[in-house]
Scaffold this active site. Sequence first.
Site, PDB file in Angstrom:
ATOM      1  N   LYS A 289      40.468  29.692  36.898  1.00  0.00           N
ATOM      2  CA  LYS A 289      41.805  29.552  37.450  1.00  0.00           C
ATOM      3  C   LYS A 289      42.398  28.171  37.157  1.00  0.00           C
ATOM      4  O   LYS A 289      43.605  28.057  36.898  1.00  0.00           O
ATOM      5  CB  LYS A 289      41.780  29.811  38.956  1.00  0.00           C
ATOM      6  CG  LYS A 289      41.524  31.257  39.311  1.00  0.00           C
ATOM      7  CD  LYS A 289      41.896  31.580  40.748  1.00  0.00           C
ATOM      8  CE  LYS A 289      40.985  30.916  41.735  1.00  0.00           C
ATOM      9  NZ  LYS A 289      41.230  31.368  43.130  1.00  0.00           N
TER      10      LYS A 289
ATOM     11  N   ASP B  36      42.507  26.560  51.305  1.00  0.00           N
ATOM     12  CA  ASP B  36      42.477  27.471  52.449  1.00  0.00           C
ATOM     13  C   ASP B  36      41.051  27.706  52.939  1.00  0.00           C
ATOM     14  O   ASP B  36      40.638  28.821  53.219  1.00  0.00           O
ATOM     15  CB  ASP B  36      43.152  28.799  52.116  1.00  0.00           C
ATOM     16  CG  ASP B  36      43.762  29.456  53.355  1.00  0.00           C
ATOM     17  OD1 ASP B  36      43.665  28.861  54.441  1.00  0.00           O
ATOM     18  OD2 ASP B  36      44.300  30.572  53.243  1.00  0.00           O
TER      19      ASP B  36
ATOM     20  N   SER C 220      41.820  41.536  42.355  1.00  0.00           N
ATOM     21  CA  SER C 220      42.115  41.728  43.778  1.00  0.00           C
ATOM     22  C   SER C 220      42.926  40.595  44.381  1.00  0.00           C
ATOM     23  O   SER C 220      43.434  40.716  45.506  1.00  0.00           O
ATOM     24  CB  SER C 220      40.815  41.895  44.572  1.00  0.00           C
ATOM     25  OG  SER C 220      40.018  40.723  44.463  1.00  0.00           O
ATOM     26  N   ASN C 221      43.059  39.484  43.670  1.00  0.00           N
ATOM     27  CA  ASN C 221      43.804  38.343  44.187  1.00  0.00           C
ATOM     28  C   ASN C 221      45.219  38.233  43.625  1.00  0.00           C
ATOM     29  O   ASN C 221      46.006  37.397  44.077  1.00  0.00           O
ATOM     30  CB  ASN C 221      43.058  37.040  43.876  1.00  0.00           C
ATOM     31  CG  ASN C 221      41.767  36.904  44.655  1.00  0.00           C
ATOM     32  OD1 ASN C 221      41.665  37.386  45.782  1.00  0.00           O
ATOM     33  ND2 ASN C 221      40.767  36.272  44.066  1.00  0.00           N
ATOM     34  N   LEU C 222      45.548  39.064  42.645  1.00  0.00           N
ATOM     35  CA  LEU C 222      46.815  38.889  41.943  1.00  0.00           C
ATOM     36  C   LEU C 222      48.038  39.197  42.800  1.00  0.00           C
ATOM     37  O   LEU C 222      49.149  38.788  42.465  1.00  0.00           O
ATOM     38  CB  LEU C 222      46.850  39.754  40.677  1.00  0.00           C
ATOM     39  CG  LEU C 222      45.838  39.377  39.576  1.00  0.00           C
ATOM     40  CD1 LEU C 222      46.072  40.231  38.339  1.00  0.00           C
ATOM     41  CD2 LEU C 222      45.927  37.901  39.226  1.00  0.00           C
TER      42      LEU C 222
ATOM     43  N   ARG D  51      48.798  37.871  45.479  1.00  0.00           N
ATOM     44  CA  ARG D  51      49.291  36.614  46.026  1.00  0.00           C
ATOM     45  C   ARG D  51      49.117  35.447  45.060  1.00  0.00           C
ATOM     46  O   ARG D  51      49.800  34.428  45.188  1.00  0.00           O
ATOM     47  CB  ARG D  51      48.593  36.288  47.351  1.00  0.00           C
ATOM     48  CG  ARG D  51      47.128  35.901  47.224  1.00  0.00           C
ATOM     49  CD  ARG D  51      46.462  35.777  48.585  1.00  0.00           C
ATOM     50  NE  ARG D  51      45.116  35.243  48.503  1.00  0.00           N
ATOM     51  CZ  ARG D  51      44.035  35.957  48.153  1.00  0.00           C
ATOM     52  NH1 ARG D  51      44.175  37.231  47.830  1.00  0.00           N
ATOM     53  NH2 ARG D  51      42.835  35.405  48.119  1.00  0.00           N
TER      54      ARG D  51
ATOM     55  N   GLY E  41      46.431  31.326  45.896  1.00  0.00           N
ATOM     56  CA  GLY E  41      47.722  31.776  46.384  1.00  0.00           C
ATOM     57  C   GLY E  41      48.659  30.660  46.809  1.00  0.00           C
ATOM     58  O   GLY E  41      49.862  30.715  46.536  1.00  0.00           O
TER      59      GLY E  41
ATOM     60  N   CYS F 293      41.089  35.592  53.887  1.00  0.00           N
ATOM     61  CA  CYS F 293      41.965  36.584  53.268  1.00  0.00           C
ATOM     62  C   CYS F 293      41.174  37.814  52.835  1.00  0.00           C
ATOM     63  O   CYS F 293      41.673  38.935  52.879  1.00  0.00           O
ATOM     64  CB  CYS F 293      42.669  35.962  52.066  1.00  0.00           C
ATOM     65  SG  CYS F 293      43.831  34.642  52.499  1.00  0.00           S
TER      66      CYS F 293
ATOM     67  N   ASP G 168      39.386  23.723  40.847  1.00  0.00           N
ATOM     68  CA  ASP G 168      39.059  25.062  41.346  1.00  0.00           C
ATOM     69  C   ASP G 168      37.841  25.559  40.573  1.00  0.00           C
ATOM     70  O   ASP G 168      37.792  25.454  39.346  1.00  0.00           O
ATOM     71  CB  ASP G 168      40.238  26.023  41.157  1.00  0.00           C
ATOM     72  CG  ASP G 168      40.077  27.297  41.983  1.00  0.00           C
ATOM     73  OD1 ASP G 168      39.089  28.026  41.763  1.00  0.00           O
ATOM     74  OD2 ASP G 168      40.930  27.560  42.841  1.00  0.00           O
TER      75      ASP G 168
END
Length: 321
Positions: free
Chosen positions: A78, A122, A61-63, A65, A33, A177, A54
Amino acid sequence: MSRYARQMILPEVGSHGQAQLADAHVLVIGAGGLAAPALPLLAGAGVGRITIVDGDRVELSNLHRQTLFSEADQGQPKADVAAARCRALNSEITVEPVFARLTPASAPDLVEGVTLVMDCADSYAVSYSLSDLCLAKAIPLITASALGLSGYVAGVCGGAPSLRALFPEAPQNAASCATAGVMGPVVAIMGAMQAQMALACLMGQTPSPLGQMVQFDAKTMRSAAFRFDAAPEPEQAFAFVAPQMLGASDTIVELRDTQEAPIPAHPSALRIAPADLKDMLSVAEGRLALCCATGLRAWRAAENTHDIWPGEIVLVAASAS
């Protein structure tokens, strides 16, 4: 007209600043994000070389952000997808994906020779590991975090105090998150601010973003900023290490029980609950390695144990390995 004309017309940029961006190598840790706005902004501005690290794949479920990705990208690394997006945006730059998680073992090689590091992972275990390394190598580090309806971004190291100087104590909780939730715009604001700080640092703008922190609260729509140039480095600091960095001479303690972690972070680990640590440690010499999922329990256990263990204490965050 040059693709960079709209920014080169700024007196803070000009041809000299643009040349500095072209010569820069930025290492971006995390392609989620925070990186979703940051990476296109770096690429669009003309940063000459970008390395994206990464170890995760795109998930639905992450799209909300991680807007650099689409539904069609699900299951793809990613780092690879993000690199392709940046190349499509600017064919004049070099973008290298690294499909792997950053660990204390791999970080030194990845950081070698870079101009600036952007911490978009993060994860405080990753953030503190990067800070320790960047402080030692005098490399600027732009770090950020977003959770719920708030976030912060800070410029550390590279001549400024480290993240440990800014946050010397263990985090209050291990919320993420996934467990606490987060709003996409909050993450995007922090990621865009990271990009702005990084570009300003690369071009040597004054005042420097290094030694400055910006906080944002989406609930009140207010932001605050302060400088921490004089913040002292803490006397007591517990470094994060990877399991493969541990040896036979280390006393290794797994703080998770068998139900939480059927396989310990290290095969030689003793299983001791944090509450029993002081009573069950019989050898107070050498190096003590404390292991848990995120590193938070290990950090707190280290704070409670260092008075009886005069040797070095290190932390292992299994989820960040």
